[in-house]
Design a protein around this motif. Structure first.
Motif, PDB file in Angstrom:
ATOM      1  N   PRO A  46       0.814  -1.230   0.000  1.00  0.00           N
ATOM      2  CA  PRO A  46       0.000   0.000   0.000  1.00  0.00           C
ATOM      3  C   PRO A  46       0.840   1.269   0.000  1.00  0.00           C
ATOM      4  CG  PRO A  46      -0.852  -1.582   1.590  1.00  0.00           C
ATOM      5  CD  PRO A  46       0.463  -2.101   1.137  1.00  0.00           C
ATOM      6  N   PHE A  47       1.948   1.267   0.740  1.00  0.00           N
ATOM      7  CA  PHE A  47       2.799   2.454   0.784  1.00  0.00           C
ATOM      8  C   PHE A  47       3.543   2.651  -0.530  1.00  0.00           C
ATOM      9  CE2 PHE A  47       2.477   0.615   5.046  1.00  0.00           C
ATOM     10  CZ  PHE A  47       1.924   1.684   5.747  1.00  0.00           C
ATOM     11  N   LEU A  48       3.989   1.554  -1.140  1.00  0.00           N
ATOM     12  CA  LEU A  48       4.683   1.668  -2.421  1.00  0.00           C
ATOM     13  C   LEU A  48       3.751   2.192  -3.503  1.00  0.00           C
ATOM     14  CD1 LEU A  48       6.804  -1.624  -2.420  1.00  0.00           C
ATOM     15  CD2 LEU A  48       7.523   0.682  -1.786  1.00  0.00           C
ATOM     16  N   ILE A  49       2.488   1.808  -3.435  1.00  0.00           N
ATOM     17  CA  ILE A  49       1.516   2.328  -4.406  1.00  0.00           C
ATOM     18  C   ILE A  49       1.358   3.834  -4.242  1.00  0.00           C
ATOM     19  CG2 ILE A  49      -0.927   2.301  -5.061  1.00  0.00           C
ATOM     20  CD1 ILE A  49      -0.950  -0.674  -4.429  1.00  0.00           C
ATOM     21  N   ILE A  50       1.300   4.287  -2.989  1.00  0.00           N
ATOM     22  CA  ILE A  50       1.163   5.726  -2.734  1.00  0.00           C
ATOM     23  C   ILE A  50       2.415   6.476  -3.166  1.00  0.00           C
ATOM     24  CG2 ILE A  50       0.898   7.462  -0.907  1.00  0.00           C
ATOM     25  CD1 ILE A  50      -0.763   5.383   0.625  1.00  0.00           C
ATOM     26  N   TRP A  51       3.588   5.915  -2.870  1.00  0.00           N
ATOM     27  CA  TRP A  51       4.842   6.619  -3.148  1.00  0.00           C
ATOM     28  C   TRP A  51       5.261   6.546  -4.610  1.00  0.00           C
ATOM     29  CZ3 TRP A  51       7.456   3.663   1.469  1.00  0.00           C
ATOM     30  CH2 TRP A  51       6.978   4.188   2.673  1.00  0.00           C
ATOM     31  N   PHE A  52       5.047   5.391  -5.251  1.00  0.00           N
ATOM     32  CA  PHE A  52       5.606   5.190  -6.598  1.00  0.00           C
ATOM     33  C   PHE A  52       4.557   4.910  -7.670  1.00  0.00           C
ATOM     34  CE2 PHE A  52       8.887   3.837  -3.563  1.00  0.00           C
ATOM     35  CZ  PHE A  52       9.938   4.652  -3.947  1.00  0.00           C
ATOM     36  N   GLY A  53       3.300   4.706  -7.291  1.00  0.00           N
ATOM     37  CA  GLY A  53       2.273   4.433  -8.283  1.00  0.00           C
ATOM     38  C   GLY A  53       2.121   2.945  -8.568  1.00  0.00           C
ATOM     39  N   LEU A  54       1.298   2.647  -9.565  1.00  0.00           N
ATOM     40  CA  LEU A  54       0.925   1.264  -9.861  1.00  0.00           C
ATOM     41  C   LEU A  54       1.772   0.616 -10.947  1.00  0.00           C
ATOM     42  CD1 LEU A  54      -2.963   1.672  -9.848  1.00  0.00           C
ATOM     43  CD2 LEU A  54      -1.623   0.416  -8.156  1.00  0.00           C
ATOM     44  N   PHE A  55       2.640   1.385 -11.588  1.00  0.00           N
ATOM     45  CA  PHE A  55       3.255   0.860 -12.799  1.00  0.00           C
ATOM     46  C   PHE A  55       4.750   0.584 -12.602  1.00  0.00           C
ATOM     47  CE2 PHE A  55      -0.512   3.312 -13.918  1.00  0.00           C
ATOM     48  CZ  PHE A  55      -1.242   2.330 -14.554  1.00  0.00           C
ATOM     49  N   PHE A  56       5.582   0.925 -13.540  1.00  0.00           N
ATOM     50  CA  PHE A  56       6.964   0.456 -13.555  1.00  0.00           C
ATOM     51  C   PHE A  56       7.718   0.825 -12.281  1.00  0.00           C
ATOM     52  CE2 PHE A  56      11.470   0.943 -14.661  1.00  0.00           C
ATOM     53  CZ  PHE A  56      11.731  -0.311 -15.177  1.00  0.00           C
ATOM     54  N   GLU A  57       7.616   2.066 -11.839  1.00  0.00           N
ATOM     55  CA  GLU A  57       8.362   2.500 -10.651  1.00  0.00           C
ATOM     56  C   GLU A  57       7.934   1.714  -9.419  1.00  0.00           C
ATOM     57  OE1 GLU A  57       6.760   4.422 -12.676  1.00  0.00           O
ATOM     58  OE2 GLU A  57       8.260   5.712 -13.654  1.00  0.00           O
ATOM     59  N   GLY A  58       6.631   1.463  -9.274  1.00  0.00           N
ATOM     60  CA  GLY A  58       6.155   0.701  -8.132  1.00  0.00           C
ATOM     61  C   GLY A  58       6.636  -0.743  -8.163  1.00  0.00           C
ATOM     62  N   ARG A  59       6.659  -1.349  -9.356  1.00  0.00           N
ATOM     63  CA  ARG A  59       7.135  -2.735  -9.471  1.00  0.00           C
ATOM     64  C   ARG A  59       8.630  -2.820  -9.165  1.00  0.00           C
ATOM     65  NH1 ARG A  59       3.513  -2.574 -13.933  1.00  0.00           N
ATOM     66  NH2 ARG A  59       5.210  -2.315 -15.446  1.00  0.00           N
ATOM     67  N   VAL A  60       9.399  -1.841  -9.634  1.00  0.00           N
ATOM     68  CA  VAL A  60      10.830  -1.805  -9.321  1.00  0.00           C
ATOM     69  C   VAL A  60      11.037  -1.672  -7.815  1.00  0.00           C
ATOM     70  CG1 VAL A  60      12.931  -0.416  -9.538  1.00  0.00           C
ATOM     71  CG2 VAL A  60      11.560  -0.918 -11.567  1.00  0.00           C
ATOM     72  N   ALA A  61      10.237  -0.835  -7.173  1.00  0.00           N
ATOM     73  CA  ALA A  61      10.372  -0.632  -5.729  1.00  0.00           C
ATOM     74  C   ALA A  61      10.080  -1.916  -4.962  1.00  0.00           C
ATOM     75  CB  ALA A  61       9.433   0.490  -5.267  1.00  0.00           C
ATOM     76  N   LEU A  62       9.081  -2.686  -5.384  1.00  0.00           N
ATOM     77  CA  LEU A  62       8.777  -3.927  -4.672  1.00  0.00           C
ATOM     78  C   LEU A  62       9.862  -4.976  -4.894  1.00  0.00           C
ATOM     79  CD1 LEU A  62       6.893  -5.452  -2.847  1.00  0.00           C
ATOM     80  CD2 LEU A  62       5.591  -6.193  -4.843  1.00  0.00           C
ATOM     81  N   VAL A  63      10.394  -5.063  -6.110  1.00  0.00           N
ATOM     82  CA  VAL A  63      11.517  -5.977  -6.353  1.00  0.00           C
ATOM     83  C   VAL A  63      12.694  -5.605  -5.457  1.00  0.00           C
ATOM     84  CG1 VAL A  63      13.236  -6.700  -8.057  1.00  0.00           C
ATOM     85  CG2 VAL A  63      10.841  -6.522  -8.721  1.00  0.00           C
ATOM     86  N   PHE A  64      12.953  -4.307  -5.341  1.00  0.00           N
ATOM     87  CA  PHE A  64      14.030  -3.832  -4.480  1.00  0.00           C
ATOM     88  C   PHE A  64      13.784  -4.240  -3.031  1.00  0.00           C
ATOM     89  CE2 PHE A  64      15.767  -0.670  -1.595  1.00  0.00           C
ATOM     90  CZ  PHE A  64      17.074  -0.540  -2.027  1.00  0.00           C
ATOM     91  N   MET A  65      12.570  -4.021  -2.543  1.00  0.00           N
ATOM     92  CA  MET A  65      12.248  -4.356  -1.156  1.00  0.00           C
ATOM     93  C   MET A  65      12.333  -5.857  -0.903  1.00  0.00           C
ATOM     94  SD  MET A  65      11.653  -1.650   0.667  1.00  0.00           S
ATOM     95  CE  MET A  65      10.877  -2.479   2.047  1.00  0.00           C
ATOM     96  N   MET A  66      11.970  -6.657  -1.897  1.00  0.00           N
ATOM     97  CA  MET A  66      11.946  -8.104  -1.712  1.00  0.00           C
ATOM     98  C   MET A  66      13.349  -8.702  -1.573  1.00  0.00           C
ATOM     99  SD  MET A  66       8.799  -9.575  -1.760  1.00  0.00           S
ATOM    100  CE  MET A  66       8.749 -11.117  -2.655  1.00  0.00           C
ATOM    101  N   CYS A  67      14.343  -8.082  -2.203  1.00  0.00           N
ATOM    102  CA  CYS A  67      15.669  -8.707  -2.207  1.00  0.00           C
ATOM    103  C   CYS A  67      16.732  -7.910  -1.462  1.00  0.00           C
ATOM    104  CB  CYS A  67      16.130  -8.975  -3.638  1.00  0.00           C
ATOM    105  SG  CYS A  67      16.330  -7.514  -4.668  1.00  0.00           S
ATOM    106  N   PHE A  68      16.483  -6.648  -1.172  1.00  0.00           N
ATOM    107  CA  PHE A  68      17.534  -5.807  -0.573  1.00  0.00           C
ATOM    108  C   PHE A  68      17.996  -6.345   0.773  1.00  0.00           C
ATOM    109  CE2 PHE A  68      18.532  -2.342   2.409  1.00  0.00           C
ATOM    110  CZ  PHE A  68      19.687  -1.848   1.818  1.00  0.00           C
ATOM    111  N   PHE A  69      17.068  -6.614   1.689  1.00  0.00           N
ATOM    112  CA  PHE A  69      17.462  -7.010   3.039  1.00  0.00           C
ATOM    113  C   PHE A  69      18.042  -8.427   3.067  1.00  0.00           C
ATOM    114  CE2 PHE A  69      14.624  -3.460   3.963  1.00  0.00           C
ATOM    115  CZ  PHE A  69      15.371  -2.781   4.921  1.00  0.00           C
ATOM    116  N   ASP A  70      17.597  -9.295   2.160  1.00  0.00           N
ATOM    117  CA  ASP A  70      18.203 -10.635   2.083  1.00  0.00           C
ATOM    118  C   ASP A  70      19.680 -10.526   1.699  1.00  0.00           C
ATOM    119  OD1 ASP A  70      15.800 -12.843   2.079  1.00  0.00           O
ATOM    120  OD2 ASP A  70      15.150 -10.944   1.232  1.00  0.00           O
TER     121      ASP A  70
END
Length: 270
Positions: A128-152
């Protein structure tokens, strides 16, 4: 007769040895596991209708469908764009940050509780926060990929940096190496096995993030094909997307393993 029996036994021994070595071949064992998996899938599909669980042959037919395959490959190409950008950003930030935090006891004690607290949060909770900050499209998808692998990646690199023995650094300094030279010539080579572990874990998580983003954000690319297939009760097409994701993950892991064997032959056993 006794001499003939001895010759036969001697001739049979190398063949048995070759057969035993053949069964130790990891490529053969990997292929065998795939064949067994497909066989179990085929047996399970016989117990259900094709709507619930299509057989492997029905899913394979989708890859030869001239109407479906170009759409699948085009969607995969666009999906890989978000995957590459998100994973590249995560690597570019997590690798140096992990080394700094791992080599500095003060910084590690300061930020370790914060990293562990954020790492415990499922990345999907940030959608929900990524949608607000980056939108629903390319930038938001990049942000979620980043969040999914960064801390690992970050956690593995920190662990690897802390694992470098102090005695190795002391040996480098005893030969007159500066702090930067010790980092480049001692710490980084000792850390390399952990970097490859971070690559393997991070790439798998990045692929998870790619398809998760396309399902939770605006349906696009592979996620759109999956959603439309399920809405049309076309289970075979949906499973074809899942198989594509599996092949993508397998290709990424295989490429990293081959690179690791080439660069870290001194470290790997067997």
């Amino acid at each position: 007769m006794a001499e003939l029996s001895a010759n036969i036994a001697a001739a049979a021994r190398p063949r048995a040895g070759k057969g035993a070595q053949l069964w130790k071949d990891p490529r053969l064992l990997g292929l065998l596991s795939v064949i067994i998996g497909l066989g179990l899938w085929e047996l399970a599909a016989d117990s259900f209708s094709a709507l619930i669980l299509p057989p492997p042959s029905a899913v394979l037919a989708r890859f030869f469908d001239p109407a479906f395959l170009p759409r699948l490959l085009g969607a995969l190409g666009y999906s890989l764009g978000a995957l590459v950008v998100g994973f590249g950003l995560a690597l570019g930030l997590a690798l140096p940050l992990g080394v700094v935090l791992g080599r500095s006891p003060t910084l590690h004690r300061m930020f370790d509780p914060l990293i562990n607290a954020i790492y415990a949060i499922p990345p999907v909770a940030f959608v929900p926060f990524l949608i607000i900050w980056f939108g629903l499209f390319f930038e938001g998808r990049v942000a979620l990929v980043f969040m999914m692998c960064f801390f690992d990646i970050l956690v593995v690199v920190i662990a690897g940096s802390r694992d470098v023995r102090r005695s190795l650094v002391d040996v480098g300094r005893s030969f007159g190496a500066s702090r930067g030279q010790c980092l480049r010539l001692v710490v980084f080579p000792a850390l390399t096995p952990f970097l490859f572990a971070a690559l393997r874990v991070g790439s798998a998580r990045a692929i998870n993030g790619m398809i998760t983003a396309e399902l939770f954000f605006a349906a696009a690319n592979l996620g759109q094909i999956m959603k439309r297939s399920t809405q049309a009760f076309d289970t075979a097409s949906a499973l074809a997307v899942v198989v594509t994701i599996c092949l993508l993950g397998l290709a990424a892991q295989t490429a990293i393993q081959l690179l690791e064997r080439r660069l870290l032959s001194w470290h790997l056993r067997g």
